[in-house]
Design an enzyme around this catalytic site. Structure first.
Site, PDB file in Angstrom:
ATOM      1  N   CYS A 130      -2.635   7.267   4.459  1.00  0.00           N
ATOM      2  CA  CYS A 130      -2.731   6.569   3.197  1.00  0.00           C
ATOM      3  C   CYS A 130      -1.062   6.666   3.727  1.00  0.00           C
ATOM      4  CB  CYS A 130      -2.667   7.340   2.485  1.00  0.00           C
ATOM      5  SG  CYS A 130      -2.814   6.003   0.827  1.00  0.00           S
ATOM      6  N   CYS A 133       0.443   6.938  -0.377  1.00  0.00           N
ATOM      7  CA  CYS A 133       0.303   8.172  -0.861  1.00  0.00           C
ATOM      8  C   CYS A 133       1.144   9.255  -0.301  1.00  0.00           C
ATOM      9  CB  CYS A 133      -1.047   8.900  -0.693  1.00  0.00           C
ATOM     10  SG  CYS A 133      -2.121   7.956  -0.573  1.00  0.00           S
ATOM     11  N   ASP A 134       0.879   9.175   1.194  1.00  0.00           N
ATOM     12  CA  ASP A 134       2.312  10.268   1.680  1.00  0.00           C
ATOM     13  C   ASP A 134       2.954  10.202   2.326  1.00  0.00           C
ATOM     14  OD1 ASP A 134      -0.213  11.640   1.074  1.00  0.00           O
ATOM     15  OD2 ASP A 134      -1.276  11.362   2.637  1.00  0.00           O
TER      16      ASP A 134
END
Ligand code: NAP
Length: 304
Positions: A130, A133-134
């Site tokens: 992701c 997200c990261d």
């Protein structure tokens, strides 16, 4: 005893909830996550009509708000299994058993694992599924994106605004993603496509340091020094809770009414076997499943 229990509070589950409540069914949606749905991790959604460009989280919040206003009740629990007792379905959760006349499984899917050495070892230490997200952890660094579908190209674009260089490693020489995304990616100077190539192994010390790549045409093995690897090689449905007919990676087989091989158990969204997994098809599945469940519940009540 509820009329209908919907398992999953993503786009398919909440749409089913909205339709079921409007059809007068005593309905409960069960969701285990605070922020449900793969869509919530999407940086941008640009193909859901009415919203030319919206973040996945914002769209999900709109679905939730709409469902709440309609009177959909969402119960927080982890469903362990769904048992078929004929006219009664038993939903086994970590908070005890629940009963309903019908069930809609809208449990979605998770990113599929690539299945190469190092993938598990370096999870959260350079391996991710992701970019939203990261991605911010890789500012100014070099990353690989594996895959050639919509997810891979969408997240390669997100990463290209954060990382120094993005290498899209794809096993063929043609992308599966839609042409508008392809053009955007081809136009980005810091996105390089590594065609006909697969990742064979991920290596490093505490964190990812390199990927071992294999050319699928020549069998040539090369090493690429890298800080992160983002993997997008498809999805795996969350369907182990139900003993119904499945296909492929576990996608639930349904008829056109979204009914599974077990009478009274329906499926909708990413967990269902279909030809396309999009928000727009998930909400459509949810609506059809709810109306079919209403028909089924009415007939069960009539017979009893
Ligand atoms: P996908 O469309 O199934 O694409 C997976 C990609 O990974 C393909 O390019 C495939 O290569 C490659 N691949 C599969 N197994 C591999 C392996 N073992 N090694 C190397 N490469 C491998 O998956 P996705 O991109 O995650 O998308 C899943 C679904 O969600 C799709 O239906 C997609 O349309 C949908 N989606 C929609 C949106 C949106 O609407 N905005 C965004 C993201 C995803 P091949 O091409 O050679 O098969």
């Amino acid at each position: 005893m509820h009329d209908l229990i919907i398992i999953g509070g993503g786009p398919a589950g909440l749409t089913a909830g909205i339709y079921a409540v409007r059809y007068g069914l005593d309905t409960l949606v069960i969701e285990k996550n605070v922020v449900p749905g793969q869509i919530a991790t999407a940086d941008r959604v640009e193909n859901y009509p009415g919203f030319p460009s919206i973040s996945g989280m914002e769209l999900m919040n709109k679905f939730k708000e709409h469902a709440e206003k309609t009177g959909v009740i969402v119960h927080s629990s982890d469903v362990r299994s769904v048992k078929d007792g004929g006219d009664k379905k038993v939903i086994v959760t970590d908070n005890g058993d629940l009963e309903a006349l019908a069930v809609i499984i809208a449990t979605g899917a998770n990113p599929r694992r690539l299945g190469v050495p190092g993938e598990d070892t370096f999870l959260t230490k350079g391996v991710s599924y992701c970019a939203t997200c990261d991605g911010p952890f890789y500012a100014g660094q070099n990353v690989i994106v594996v895959g050639g579908g919509e997810s891979a190209v969408t997240d390669a674009l997100i990463l290209s605004d954060i990382a120094e260089n993005v290498y899209v490693v794809h096993r063929r020489d043609e992308l599966r993603a839609c042409s508008i995304l392809q053009k955007r990616a081809f136009d980005k100077e810091n996105i390089t496509f590594v065609w006909d190539t697969v990742v064979q192994e991920i290596k490093g010390g505490e964190f990812v340091e390199k990927a071992i790549l294999k050319n699928t045409k020549t069998d040539e093995i090369t090493e690429m020094e890298i800080d992160g690897i983002f993997i997008y090689v498809g999805i795996t449905p969350n369907t182990s809770i139900a003993d119904v007919e499945k296909q492929g990676a576990g996608f639930i087989v349904t008829d056109e009414k979204m009914e599974s091989s077990v009478s009274g158990i329906f499926a909708a969204g990413d967990c269902r076997r279909t030809s396309m997994w999009q928000v727009v098809t998930a909400v459509s599945d949810g609506a059809v499943a709810a109306i079919s469940a209403h028909e089924y519940i009415t007939s069960v009540k009539f017979e009893n």
